[in-house]
Design a protein around this motif. Structure first.
Motif, PDB file in Angstrom:
ATOM      1  N   GLN A  28       0.839  -1.206   0.000  1.00  0.00           N
ATOM      2  CA  GLN A  28       0.000   0.000   0.000  1.00  0.00           C
ATOM      3  C   GLN A  28       0.875   1.259   0.000  1.00  0.00           C
ATOM      4  N   LEU A  29       1.951   1.237   0.783  1.00  0.00           N
ATOM      5  CA  LEU A  29       2.884   2.364   0.807  1.00  0.00           C
ATOM      6  C   LEU A  29       3.529   2.543  -0.568  1.00  0.00           C
ATOM      7  N   ASP A  30       3.964   1.449  -1.165  1.00  0.00           N
ATOM      8  CA  ASP A  30       4.546   1.519  -2.510  1.00  0.00           C
ATOM      9  C   ASP A  30       3.533   2.080  -3.505  1.00  0.00           C
ATOM     10  N   GLY A  31       2.275   1.654  -3.371  1.00  0.00           N
ATOM     11  CA  GLY A  31       1.226   2.152  -4.255  1.00  0.00           C
ATOM     12  C   GLY A  31       1.036   3.651  -4.129  1.00  0.00           C
ATOM     13  N   TRP A  32       1.047   4.157  -2.900  1.00  0.00           N
ATOM     14  CA  TRP A  32       0.937   5.610  -2.700  1.00  0.00           C
ATOM     15  C   TRP A  32       2.116   6.323  -3.361  1.00  0.00           C
ATOM     16  N   ASN A  33       3.318   5.839  -3.095  1.00  0.00           N
ATOM     17  CA  ASN A  33       4.522   6.501  -3.584  1.00  0.00           C
ATOM     18  C   ASN A  33       4.673   6.427  -5.106  1.00  0.00           C
ATOM     19  N   GLN A  34       4.056   5.443  -5.740  1.00  0.00           N
ATOM     20  CA  GLN A  34       4.132   5.336  -7.196  1.00  0.00           C
ATOM     21  C   GLN A  34       3.195   6.312  -7.908  1.00  0.00           C
ATOM     22  N   LYS A  35       2.313   6.962  -7.169  1.00  0.00           N
ATOM     23  CA  LYS A  35       1.399   7.937  -7.779  1.00  0.00           C
ATOM     24  C   LYS A  35       2.151   9.138  -8.339  1.00  0.00           C
TER      25      LYS A  35
END
Length: 142
Positions: free
Chosen positions: A18-25
């Motif tokens: 989930q953290l990676d998903g946020w940061n990939q935005k």
């Protein structure tokens, strides 16, 4: 009384993804949740809070992920002292504001940081990027 020596909060399932998903935005560093600095011996850390995220859960948007929810995937426990149950933000930034947030990871650091804020020993500086004209010096704006 039962105590686990060296126990650390367990990571919720898929929190790292989930953290990676946020940061990939966004590729912009100010839009990412990231560790800026830490001292595991003293029990503190500084993380970047992006705009568009609450620091803590609030009544207005109870289902949204907050900065505090992501912290176990980002900030490691202290090497000394009593581990805080979760990382404790010693201040907050508004939903629309991005910037560094100071955290305590040990109870000892939490007490020291709380006292420093209460005694106004912590100095904060805010900077803004403005597009357009603000008007006359000292004028109020919305």
């Amino acid at each position: 009384v039962v105590a686990k020596v060296g126990a650390v909060d367990s990571l919720p399932a898929d929190l790292t993804s989930q953290l990676d998903g946020w940061n990939q935005k966004s590729s912009r560093p100010e839009a990412q949740i990231r560790l800026l600095d830490e001292d595991r011996h003293a029990g503190w850390a500084v993380v970047n809070k992006p705009a568009g995220m609450h620091c803590r859960p609030c009544g207005m948007n109870p289902g949204l992920m907050t900065l505090e929810a992501y912290l176990p995937a980002l900030v490691r426990p202290p090497l000394h002292g009593n581990h805080c149950k979760g990382q404790i933000g010693r201040h907050r930034l508004d939903f629309r504001v991005a910037g560094p947030v100071l955290l305590a990871t040990s109870e000892e650091a939490m007490r020291r940081l709380k006292a420093a804020f209460e005694l106004r020993e912590v100095k904060k500086e805010y900077r803004a990027i403005v597009c357009g004209s603000l008007g006359q010096a000292g004028a109020a704006f919305e």
